[in-house]
Design an enzyme around this catalytic site. Sequence first.
Site, PDB file in Angstrom:
ATOM      1  N   CYS A 156       0.811  -1.210   0.000  1.00  0.00           N
ATOM      2  CA  CYS A 156       0.000   0.000   0.000  1.00  0.00           C
ATOM      3  C   CYS A 156       0.854   1.274   0.000  1.00  0.00           C
ATOM      4  O   CYS A 156       1.447   1.579  -1.014  1.00  0.00           O
ATOM      5  CB  CYS A 156      -1.013  -0.033   1.133  1.00  0.00           C
ATOM      6  N   HIS A 181      -3.204  -5.756   2.380  1.00  0.00           N
ATOM      7  CA  HIS A 181      -2.620  -5.289   3.639  1.00  0.00           C
ATOM      8  C   HIS A 181      -1.981  -6.341   4.511  1.00  0.00           C
ATOM      9  O   HIS A 181      -1.919  -7.496   4.150  1.00  0.00           O
ATOM     10  CB  HIS A 181      -3.673  -4.542   4.443  1.00  0.00           C
TER      11      HIS A 181
HETATM   12  N1  GLN Z   1      -1.865   6.936   2.243  1.00  0.00           N
HETATM   13  C1  GLN Z   1      -2.043   6.045   1.139  1.00  0.00           C
HETATM   14  C2  GLN Z   1      -3.437   6.103   0.516  1.00  0.00           C
HETATM   15  O1  GLN Z   1      -4.402   6.388   1.177  1.00  0.00           O
HETATM   16  C3  GLN Z   1      -1.717   4.624   1.547  1.00  0.00           C
HETATM   17  C4  GLN Z   1      -2.666   4.105   2.574  1.00  0.00           C
HETATM   18  C5  GLN Z   1      -2.281   2.771   3.110  1.00  0.00           C
HETATM   19  O2  GLN Z   1      -1.112   2.428   3.239  1.00  0.00           O
HETATM   20  N2  GLN Z   1      -3.276   2.019   3.498  1.00  0.00           N
HETATM   21  O3  GLN Z   1      -3.574   5.849  -0.655  1.00  0.00           O
END
Ligand code: GLN
Length: 239
Positions: A94, A191
């Site tokens: 992510c 995740h």
């Molecule tokens: N901040 C990034 C987004 O919202 C990654 C979020 C995350 O790692 N879940 O796209």
Amino acid sequence: MSTESLRIVWIYPDLLSTYGDRGNVLILARRAQLRGLPVEVLEVRSDQRLPATADIYLVGGGEDGPQALGAQRLLADGGLHRAVAQGSVVFGVCAGYQLLGTSFFAKGTKCAGLELLDISSDRGPTRAVGELAGEVDPRLGIPYLTGFENHGGRTHLGRGVSPLARVTAGVGNDGVTEGAWRGKLLGTYSHGPALARNPALADLLLRWATGIHQLPALDDTWADRLRSERRAAVAAARA
Ligand code: GLN
């Protein structure tokens, strides 16, 4: 492997560990140890220098602020670039996936990425939250990918990378493809439990890092069962 033991670096757990990313470190280490491979895990905080000689680097998820700060510090440090130049494996999740690319958005601002993957990220119309699944690039030898996503960004793939999977549920990069890979670098929107839910993905990283193509099989009954259930549920929802 660079030394007698497999060296795994968890990058910036103080910034990029919002979604149980330690689980990916534990799965990777455990699956190596079960194959008789000695493992050394290094947790490198964002105020420490990043060693450039490890075999596998994990970069986890994070909120926009820590993501931007993490990218700045990784750029300034340069250790990850040296490691990649030497053939190390990188697994980004992510925020950790987005920051491997050329640019991403955090708190409305365009931020420079590490330019290790030919991807760029902007913001989507909605936040993508929920189950994510897809058919994986057959060259990787991984069955159906399942996971959980929570991100505002959308990621665009350049010619220098291949998608990790074709989306069957959820959004991933853009509702069509999910994740990206090139060489020994791989990123996903799936995740914290990504490697627990997809042990074949952990084994792919171990194969890349060790050069051992035939890792002894492990008992993955529970992960297999979960994947079958998710696949059936996605198929039923699409029917
Ligand atoms: N901040 C990034 C987004 O919202 C990654 C979020 C995350 O790692 N879940 O796209």
